[in-house]
Design an enzyme around this catalytic site. Structure first.
Site, PDB file in Angstrom:
ATOM      1  N   LYS A   1     -54.586  47.906  31.581  1.00  0.00           N
ATOM      2  CA  LYS A   1     -53.336  47.352  31.784  1.00  0.00           C
ATOM      3  C   LYS A   1     -52.558  48.078  32.599  1.00  0.00           C
ATOM      4  O   LYS A   1     -52.626  49.605  32.567  1.00  0.00           O
ATOM      5  CB  LYS A   1     -52.680  47.501  30.064  1.00  0.00           C
ATOM      6  CG  LYS A   1     -51.456  46.682  30.228  1.00  0.00           C
ATOM      7  CD  LYS A   1     -50.948  46.583  28.897  1.00  0.00           C
ATOM      8  CE  LYS A   1     -49.820  45.870  28.658  1.00  0.00           C
ATOM      9  NZ  LYS A   1     -49.030  45.633  27.468  1.00  0.00           N
TER      10      LYS A   1
ATOM     11  N   SER B   1     -48.070  41.041  25.854  1.00  0.00           N
ATOM     12  CA  SER B   1     -47.878  41.347  27.312  1.00  0.00           C
ATOM     13  C   SER B   1     -49.070  41.882  28.048  1.00  0.00           C
ATOM     14  O   SER B   1     -48.999  41.874  29.242  1.00  0.00           O
ATOM     15  CB  SER B   1     -46.873  42.572  27.154  1.00  0.00           C
ATOM     16  OG  SER B   1     -47.435  43.633  26.527  1.00  0.00           O
TER      17      SER B   1
ATOM     18  N   SER C   1     -48.939  42.933  21.533  1.00  0.00           N
ATOM     19  CA  SER C   1     -49.392  42.485  22.692  1.00  0.00           C
ATOM     20  C   SER C   1     -50.818  42.645  23.073  1.00  0.00           C
ATOM     21  O   SER C   1     -51.434  42.173  24.262  1.00  0.00           O
ATOM     22  CB  SER C   1     -48.770  43.434  23.577  1.00  0.00           C
ATOM     23  OG  SER C   1     -47.480  42.996  24.066  1.00  0.00           O
TER      24      SER C   1
END
Ligand code: GLN
Length: 495
Positions: free
Chosen positions: A81, A156, A180
Site C-alpha cells: 500500500k 482504504s 481497511s
C-alpha cells in the site's frame, strides 16, 4: 486451448510459490517477469497500482535466483500500500500533495518480508491517506473490483485487495485503522488479517490515526497470512509502541472442539440483505459442525462505534497531517503566496482531496478549545466502554464471530456524495479497531446480489495478543465452508 505456462503461478499462494522457488522447481525470474507483465497489462483495467517498478523487481529476482540462502518468501512477488515506505518507490498515499515522493528508507514490516525473499513489485492505490471505505477517494482515480469492475473493491487498501483478487500478486500489505483490510477482503473474496494493535511495527507507515493504525496483510490463504504475521511481528527499536511479547507458537487446528464462539446479536442484526444473512448463517453452522459451541451475546455499544471511531480518527488525523505543509513535506503551491501562512494554506488547499479536508476540519473542530470536552474527551470515554464490553465478552467465549460488512461491494459512485453512508460500511469493523483487538477476515459463500455473484466475509475476533487463535479458527471455518480455494473470475483473465 492450454493455458500458457508462465501463468501457472497465478493460482498458487505465497507459501506454495516460495516452496517451488526454493526447491528450484520454478524460476524466480520467470515468476517475477510474468507477474510484472500481467500487472502492467491489467493496470488500465483495475487501477490497482500507483507505482510499478518492474526494473527494480527484476533486478532483485536475478539476485535471488542465485542466492545461497533462501527465505520463507523466496521470490514471492508482493504489492505494498502506498502509505508504507519502500526505498526508492513512490509512496504518495494517493495524494496530490505527495506526488513524486520517493521513500528514502523501507518500513520495518516491508523490510522483514524482503529479508525472507519477498519481491516488492509496486505500491498500490488507496483512499487518500487511508481515509475511505471504497477506494474512490484516491487522487489518481478509483480502483475497480476484479469481481465486478463496476463495483468498488472496498477501502482504504483498495489497490492491495484488487492486486490479490486480480491474481497480480499472491500477497499484499495494506493497513487497517478502522477496517481497511478486513472490509476490502470481504468485498474482494480474500483472506485478511488485522493484528493486535502494536503487534507489527508501524515504522515507515504514514500515520493516519496512530492509536488505531495497524499494518495488515491480504492473501488468498490463511496460511499465507500466518506466515506474513510470523515474519513481520515482533519488537522494533524504531517503534516504541511495538509489542515485545512473542506470538504464540501453534499448529493448525483440525477442528474447533472445545472452543466457544460468541455471536453478537447486534452484529448479526446489522446484515441488511437476505443472501448476506444466509451466507453468515452458513458460517455459524460451519463453526458448529466443526465442533464449536455457539453462544449468542450482546455488544450494545456497537451502534456507537462509527461515531466514536470517526471522532477519534479525525482528531488524530488532523494532528498527524499537520506536517504536510509544502515546506517539510509535500508539493509546494506555486510561489504567488505573500506569506508563510498563505503558502502553507495554498499547498494544503491544492494538495489535499475533499475527504481529507473534511476530516481535518472535523478533527480540528472536535479538538478545539471549548469543544474538546464535549467531543474528543467524550469519544475517548466511549472507547474505554467499548474495550470493557469486549473484556466482558471474553468471560463468555474464546472468540467472537460476526460478519465483516453489512452488505457486499457497492457500485462505484453509489455513495461517493454521501460520506455518512460510506462511513456506515465500517459499522462492524470499527468496534474491533477501537479495542485494538486482532481479527481474521475469512471468506463466506458467494451471494446473488443485484443480478451478479459477489463475495461476502466474516471476521473472527480474539482477545489482545491471541492473533494466531483468530487465524486458526478462521482457517477451520474456511475449510468447513469450502471457501479456502475461492478464485475470482479474474483468475481466468489472460493478460
Ligand atoms: N473506512 C475507515 C476510514 O475511512 C477505515 C480506514 C482505514 O482503516 N484506514 O477511516
Amino acid at each position: 486451448m492450454t493455458r500458457p505456462t508462465p501463468n501457472t503461478w497465478l493460482h498458487l499462494d505465497a507459501t506454495q510459490l516460495a516452496h517451488e522457488h526454493r526447491s528450484g522447481a520454478r524460476s524466480v525470474v520467470d515468476t517475477i517477469a510474468a507477474c510484472c507483465a500481467r500487472s502492467q497489462r491489467l493496470q488500465p483495467r483495475w487501477n490497482a497500482f500507483l507505482a510499478l517498478d518492474c526494473e527494480r523487481a527484476l533486478a532483485r529476482a536475478h539476485t535471488l535466483e542465485h542466492a545461497a540462502t533462501r527465505g520463507r518468501l523466496h521470490g514471492v512477488p508482493i504489492a505494498v500500500k502506498a502509505n508504507l515506505a519502500v526505498e526508492g518507490l513512490e509512496s504518495s498515499c494517493a495524494s496530490r500533495l505527495l506526488v513524486g515522493w520517493r521513500a528514502p528508507y523501507t518500513a520495518t514490516a516491508v523490510a522483514r518480508l524482503e529479508a525472507e525473499g519477498a519481491v516488492v513489485i509496486g505500491t498500490t492505490n488507496m483512499d487518500e491517506y487511508a481515509m475511505g471505505s471504497s477506494g474512490e477517494s484516491s487522487a489518481f482515480g478509483p480502483t475497480r473490483n476484479p469481481w465486478d469492475e463496476a463495483r468498488a473493491p472496498g477501502g482504504s487498501s483498495s489497490g492491495s485487495a484488487a492486486a490479490v483478487a486480480g491474481h497480480l500478486v499472491p500477497l499484499a500489505l495494506g493497513t487497517d485503522t478502522g477496517g481497511s483490510v478486513r472490509q476490502p477482503a470481504a468485498w474482494c473474496g480474500l483472506a485478511g488479517f488485522k493484528p493486535t494493535w502494536g503487534r507489527i511495527s508501524r515504522y515507515g507507515l504514514v500515520a493516519y490515526a496512530s492509536s488505531l493504525d495497524c499494518v495488515a496483510p491480504l492473501a488468498r490463504s490463511m496460511r499465507d497470512l500466518d506466515l506474513a504475521l510470523d515474519i513481520m511481528a515482533g519488537p522494533d527499536a524504531r517503534d516504541a509502541t511495538c509489542s515485545p511479547t512473542a506470538l504464540h507458537e501453534s499448529v493448525p487446528f483440525k477442528d474447533l472442539q472445545g472452543l466457544v464462539l460468541g455471536v453478537p446479536h447486534e452484529w448479526r442484526a446489522a446484515l441488511t440483505d437476505g443472501p448476506s444473512r444466509a451466507a453468515f448463517e452458513a458460517c455459524v453452522e460451519a463453526a458448529r459442525a466443526a465442533g464449536a459451541r455457539i453462544v449468542e451475546l450482546s455488544l450494545p455499544l456497537t451502534r456507537h462505534a462509527v461515531s466514536c471511531y470517526y471522532l477519534l480518527a479525525t482528531v488524530e488525523a488532523a494532528s498527524n497531517l499537520a506536517r504536510f505543509d509544502g515546506l517539510r513535506y509535500g508539493v509546494r503551491a506555486a510561489a504567488h503566496s505573500s506569506s508563510l501562512a498563505a503558502s502553507i494554506a495554498a499547498s494544503r488547499t491544492q494538495g489535499f482531496g475533499a475527504e481529507v479536508k473534511r476530516r481535518i476540519v472535523l478533527g480540528t473542530y472536535a479538538l478545539s478549545a471549548g469543544h474538546a470536552e464535549a467531543w474528543h474527551t467524550h469519544a475517548a470515554k466511549v472507547r474505554t466502554l467499548v474495550c470493557r464490553e469486549f473484556d466482558e465478552a471474553w468471560s463468555a467465549c474464546d472468540a467472537l464471530l460476526g460478519p465483516t460488512t453489512p452488505f457486499p461491494a457497492i457500485r462505484l459512485g453509489e455513495r461517493s456524495n454521501d460520506p455518512l453512508s460510506l462511513y456506515a460500511c465500517d459499522a462492524l469493523t470499527t468496534p474491533v479497531s477501537l479495542a485494538g483487538l486482532p481479527a481474521a477476515a475469512l471468506r463466506t459463500p458467494l451471494v446473488e446480489h443485484e443480478g451478479g455473484q459477489l463475495p461476502t466475509g466474516a471476521q473472527v475476533v480474539t482477545p489482545h495478543g491471541a492473533d494466531r487463535l483468530a487465524l486458526r479458527i478462521a482457517e477451520v471455518l474456511e475449510t468447513q465452508l469450502g471457501t479456502q480455494a475461492l478464485l475470482s473470475p479474474a483468475a481466468e483473465v489472460q493478460a
